[in-house]
Design an enzyme around this catalytic site. Sequence first.
Site, PDB file in Angstrom:
ATOM      1  CG  ASP A  43      -9.728   0.689   5.013  1.00 48.08           C
ATOM      2  OD1 ASP A  43      -9.621   0.511   3.784  1.00 48.08           O
ATOM      3  OD2 ASP A  43      -8.900   0.275   5.846  1.00 48.08           O
ATOM      4  CE  LYS A  96      -3.896  -2.242   2.305  1.00 47.74           C
ATOM      5  NZ  LYS A  96      -4.603  -2.555   3.549  1.00 47.74           N
ATOM      6  CD  GLN A 116      -3.389  -4.025   6.798  1.00 44.91           C
ATOM      7  OE1 GLN A 116      -3.320  -3.071   6.037  1.00 44.91           O
ATOM      8  NE2 GLN A 116      -4.044  -5.136   6.458  1.00 44.91           N
TER       9      GLN A 116
END
Length: 309
Positions: A120, A53, A97
């Site tokens: 997200d 990422k 994460q």
Amino acid sequence: MTARILDGKKAAQTLRAEAAAHAARLKEQGITPSLVVVLAGDNPASAVYVRNKATAAGEAGIAARTLRFDASLSETELLGTIHELNADDTVDAILVQLPLPAHISTQRVLEAVVPAKDVDGFHPLNAGKLLQGQRGPVPCTPAGIMDLLRLEGIDPKGMRATVIGRSDIVGKPMALLLMHAHATVTIAHSRTRDLAGVCREADLLVAALGKPGLVTADFVQPGAIVIDVGINRVDSRAEVERLFGHDEKRLTEFDRKGSVLAGDCEWASVVSVASAVTPVPGGVGPLTIARLLKNTVELAESRRLSILS
Ligand code: NDP
């Protein structure tokens, strides 16, 4: 029939180029989009995802940094870090994460991220916006799948779509996005009776259950489109042969590494019934990362321009 392969890598390149062009336009206005990834613990798969990422973000002109903590980090410390990032005006997007170490409440941490930086789309406010069809960050995997369908010229309008899986990260937002795109949506899960029969009704089948090769040709209506979200590590040669048939490349990879990645679909049989299908790897995975970049740039634009105006 042999299905058309929906090339996630190619679509992801297009999305990454779109994100980079958008970031470049913002730079002309003095804005460099920035992403902070928070990684707690030593899960090896998470470490790889985070590295990928950060690299992809850098390539798109996004300033990315990773905050790494060991697994002994307390929830209070992690929440303190999130509050600092929320208050830091140079930070546009925060990604925590998952999975977090077991002693930390994922829900409390995700709810601590300010919705305007929730890249997200996991915050309940953003989940609610998605439910209502309002603008806001959308979880990257389902959003990336919608991008793939658009780029492949597949319009879900009027289709019967079935999503296997009802997680907050994939299944539920996927179902909502397909509903907003005017598909008629069924959500299937571990308690669904006659799962294969329910899936066979679908023109568009999204498999997001995390069970290697559970979706066989028997689940697929001839000519249906199949999106395979699952990422599973398979470490039995017999299982690799069941999933992929006598695929020399796959078997060679297995002999070299002792395992291969596989999706939730039994590739060898599904590919002979579906009209189009995403491979694993090289399908949904690259789209997820590409969407993260787009979400970051979009958050930077909406937050910073609203501050300026
Ligand atoms: P979860 O484990 O959170 O959810 C799995 C869902 O599948 C649940 O709703 C569960 O039902 C359902 N399910 C499990 N077993 C069965 C079964 N035998 N029959 C029917 N339904 C079943 O997983 P995620 O949603 O987070 O991820 C799903 C898969 O997608 C995983 O393989 C994951 O690695 C992959 N993934 C891939 C990404 C990518 O970028 N390609 C990104 C995110 C995830 P119930 O609710 O009843 O328990």
